[in-house]
Design a protein around this motif. Structure first.
Motif, short mmCIF file in Angstrom:
data_model
loop_
_atom_site.label_atom_id
_atom_site.label_comp_id
_atom_site.label_asym_id
_atom_site.label_seq_id
_atom_site.Cartn_x
_atom_site.Cartn_y
_atom_site.Cartn_z
N PHE A 145 6.66 -57.99 -61.59
CA PHE A 145 5.38 -57.12 -61.75
C PHE A 145 4.55 -57.78 -62.31
CE2 PHE A 145 9.72 -54.82 -62.09
CZ PHE A 145 9.15 -53.63 -61.29
N VAL A 146 3.13 -56.97 -62.08
CA VAL A 146 1.85 -57.41 -62.75
C VAL A 146 1.75 -56.67 -64.23
CG1 VAL A 146 -0.58 -57.60 -62.60
CG2 VAL A 146 0.91 -57.87 -60.55
N THR A 147 1.50 -57.33 -65.12
CA THR A 147 1.12 -56.70 -66.71
C THR A 147 0.48 -55.52 -66.38
OG1 THR A 147 0.95 -59.04 -67.32
CG2 THR A 147 0.19 -57.27 -69.02
N SER A 148 0.90 -54.45 -67.17
CA SER A 148 0.33 -52.97 -67.20
C SER A 148 -1.19 -52.98 -67.31
CB SER A 148 0.91 -52.27 -68.13
OG SER A 148 2.25 -52.34 -67.84
N TRP A 149 -2.16 -52.42 -66.50
CA TRP A 149 -3.26 -52.25 -66.37
C TRP A 149 -3.69 -52.16 -67.70
CZ3 TRP A 149 -7.62 -54.06 -65.00
CH2 TRP A 149 -8.76 -53.44 -65.31
N SER A 150 -3.57 -51.03 -68.56
CA SER A 150 -3.70 -50.86 -69.90
C SER A 150 -3.88 -52.08 -70.60
CB SER A 150 -3.32 -49.51 -70.31
OG SER A 150 -1.85 -49.87 -70.90
N VAL A 151 -2.75 -52.75 -70.52
CA VAL A 151 -2.69 -54.07 -71.46
C VAL A 151 -3.63 -54.96 -71.12
CG1 VAL A 151 -1.18 -56.15 -71.86
CG2 VAL A 151 -0.36 -53.70 -71.65
N ARG A 152 -3.92 -55.10 -69.66
CA ARG A 152 -4.98 -56.16 -69.13
C ARG A 152 -6.57 -55.75 -69.53
NH1 ARG A 152 -4.44 -56.02 -63.24
NH2 ARG A 152 -2.84 -54.25 -63.65
N GLU A 153 -6.40 -54.29 -69.71
CA GLU A 153 -7.86 -53.75 -69.95
C GLU A 153 -8.08 -54.14 -71.25
OE1 GLU A 153 -10.04 -49.72 -68.52
OE2 GLU A 153 -8.09 -49.46 -69.80
N ALA A 154 -7.01 -53.92 -72.09
CA ALA A 154 -7.30 -54.46 -73.63
C ALA A 154 -7.79 -55.73 -74.05
CB ALA A 154 -6.00 -54.08 -74.54
N ALA A 155 -7.14 -56.58 -73.25
CA ALA A 155 -7.64 -57.99 -73.26
C ALA A 155 -9.21 -58.24 -72.88
CB ALA A 155 -6.82 -58.98 -72.41
N ILE A 156 -9.55 -57.52 -71.57
CA ILE A 156 -10.87 -57.81 -71.26
C ILE A 156 -11.60 -57.06 -72.21
CG2 ILE A 156 -12.35 -56.54 -69.30
CD1 ILE A 156 -9.82 -56.72 -67.59
N LEU A 157 -11.33 -56.02 -72.84
CA LEU A 157 -12.37 -55.12 -73.81
C LEU A 157 -12.50 -56.22 -75.15
CD1 LEU A 157 -13.98 -52.87 -74.74
CD2 LEU A 157 -11.74 -51.92 -75.69
N SER A 158 -11.44 -56.80 -75.63
CA SER A 158 -11.71 -57.62 -76.61
C SER A 158 -12.65 -58.83 -76.39
CB SER A 158 -10.12 -58.12 -77.03
OG SER A 158 -9.68 -59.38 -75.93
N LEU A 159 -12.50 -59.25 -75.31
CA LEU A 159 -13.56 -60.46 -74.77
C LEU A 159 -15.04 -59.77 -74.66
CD1 LEU A 159 -11.49 -62.06 -71.81
CD2 LEU A 159 -12.01 -63.08 -74.02
N GLU A 160 -14.86 -58.51 -74.32
CA GLU A 160 -16.41 -58.06 -73.99
C GLU A 160 -17.10 -57.88 -75.44
OE1 GLU A 160 -16.13 -55.78 -69.76
OE2 GLU A 160 -15.71 -54.67 -71.58
N GLN A 161 -16.08 -57.41 -76.29
CA GLN A 161 -16.53 -57.11 -77.63
C GLN A 161 -16.80 -58.31 -78.68
OE1 GLN A 161 -13.38 -54.18 -78.92
NE2 GLN A 161 -14.89 -52.55 -78.23
N GLY A 162 -16.46 -59.49 -78.01
CA GLY A 162 -16.61 -60.72 -78.63
C GLY A 162 -15.37 -61.13 -79.52
N TYR A 163 -14.31 -60.56 -79.46
CA TYR A 163 -13.14 -61.06 -80.32
C TYR A 163 -12.66 -62.36 -79.59
CZ TYR A 163 -13.42 -56.66 -82.32
OH TYR A 163 -14.03 -55.58 -83.34
N THR A 164 -13.47 -63.72 -79.92
CA THR A 164 -12.99 -64.89 -79.44
C THR A 164 -12.71 -65.84 -80.51
OG1 THR A 164 -15.37 -65.34 -79.24
CG2 THR A 164 -14.22 -64.57 -77.47
#
Length: 387
Positions: free
Chosen positions: A42-61
């Protein structure tokens, strides 16, 4: 005078992973069905992937705290309490690690002194004994039997205990056999641990994947919280293998010792993966349940089909592995696996890579589509008919 080798003798003597050997062989062949590597399809759930993308977009690096995001540790604490009835302080009893493998590594390094013995119940995951050795300890194996569904008894454990025994490594549901220990099984093991004052490293990475009865955490057994190092993570149940995110729960004295090693060796787990895990725990449980139901259907089909082919196989209570006997073929585990791969392009893992008691068996992962499982059964049948 030039040294003959600059390598550590300990590392030189370690054998490479038998699982990876067959995975690499299969990767170089076309048309192979791989039942070898233990990874969800299975691919990781979309909402989980989206949370990771959002964290990057918000600069949590940036780095997180060494022990991990407090927000994530709070979610882990709540999840473990709600799901398994075990309670840990998010501030000082939980560490977020780079996969469950790193948690096991730093746990062993935190408790093992040179010469200490750690009991490894076999068949076992291939990294247990090597990690004990790398921590300076001695791995003492206890072999289990197919006739007992690969469950260890109190008597078998007691026979392996010496004055140098420090801990036992336990995995339920088990890799490679799929065996899950029930409450009564765990009570027996707990009695041994308390009698001989031992720690238990309880690998519970497959806790979410139980099929016929409710999973019981060793730490939930009376008197075991203070002597259990509970290791788990997001790879298997949440289909997040590539995110490399695990965690460990243990009494403060132990987690703080582990944290010292974690600080120097790793600093912290990946930040975006931690934000993803927060989402997984908050909103990903329905997806986990759907995956669990799918694995259960596949397990039932695969176990039934293997038994029909004459490869005797017990019904595993959890994880996503079956461990059928191939003794009736007259081949060794290695011979069977090599010939099946070369002649029918089905990749499985020979049982002996998981320890001496695994000889005469193969490990197959049913974390593949039903279509692939059905095709693999056809190919195994063809292979057996030629034998």
């Amino acid at each position: 005078m030039k040294k003959t080798s600059y390598l550590s003798k300990t590392v030189e003597e370690l054998k490479p992973s038998g699982i990876r050997r067959f995975f690499d062989l299969a990767a170089g062949m076309e048309g192979v069905i791989s039942l070898g590597v233990g990874e969800p399809d299975f691919v990781t759930s979309w909402s989980v992937r989206e949370a990771a993308i959002l964290s990057l977009e918000q600069g949590y690096t940036s780095y997180t705290a060494n022990a991990g995001l407090l927000e994530l540790r709070e979610e882990i604490s709540a999840y473990m309490g709600q799901s398994f009835g075990v309670s840990y302080s998010p501030k000082n009893e939980i560490i977020v690690t780079v996969g469950a493998s790193q948690a096991l590594d730093i746990a062993l390094r935190a408790i093992v002194d040179p010469g200490d013995e750690v009991i490894v119940i076999e068949p076992s995951f291939v990294s247990y004994a090597p990690l004990v050795v790398l921590a300076g300890g001695k791995a003492v194996t206890v072999n289990t039997k197919k006739e007992n569904d690969f469950k260890v008894s109190k008597e078998e454990l007691e026979q392996a205990i010496t004055a140098r025994t420090k801990a036992i490594i336990l995995c339920s549901p088990n890799n490679p056999t799929g065996t899950m220990l029930g409450r009564e099984d765990l009570i027996g093991i707990a009695e041994v641990a308390k009698k001989y004052d031992l720690l238990i490293l309880s690998d519970e990475i497959y806790a979410e994947l139980s099929y016929d009865e409710q999973f019981v955490s060793l730490a939930a057994i009376d008197g075991m919280r203070e002597r259990t190092i509970l290791i788990s993570g997001f790879s298997k149940g949440f289909a997040m293998t590539g995110w490399r995110l695990g965690f460990v729960c243990a009494p403060e004295e132990i987690t703080q010792a582990m944290l010292k090693i974690h600080q120097y060796a790793m600093m912290c787990a990946p930040t975006m993966a931690q934000f993803a895990a927060v989402e997984a725990l908050r909103n990903g449980r329905d997806d986990v349940e759907e995956m669990r139901k799918s694995y259960r259907r596949r397990r039932n089909y695969f176990v039934h089909s293997l038994n029909e082919l004459g490869l005797e196989c017990h019904t595993p209570g959890g994880a996503f592995y079956v461990f059928p006997s191939i003794k009736s073929t007259g081949l060794t585990s290695l011979q069977f696996a090599e010939r099946l791969l070369l002649e029918e392009k089905v990749a499985v893992v020979p049982g002996d890579v998981f320890g001496e008691s695994g000889e005469g068996h193969i490990r197959c992962s049913y974390a593949s589509s039903m279509e692939q499982l059905q095709e693999s059964i056809k190919r195994i049948k063809s292979f057996l008919e030629r034998l």
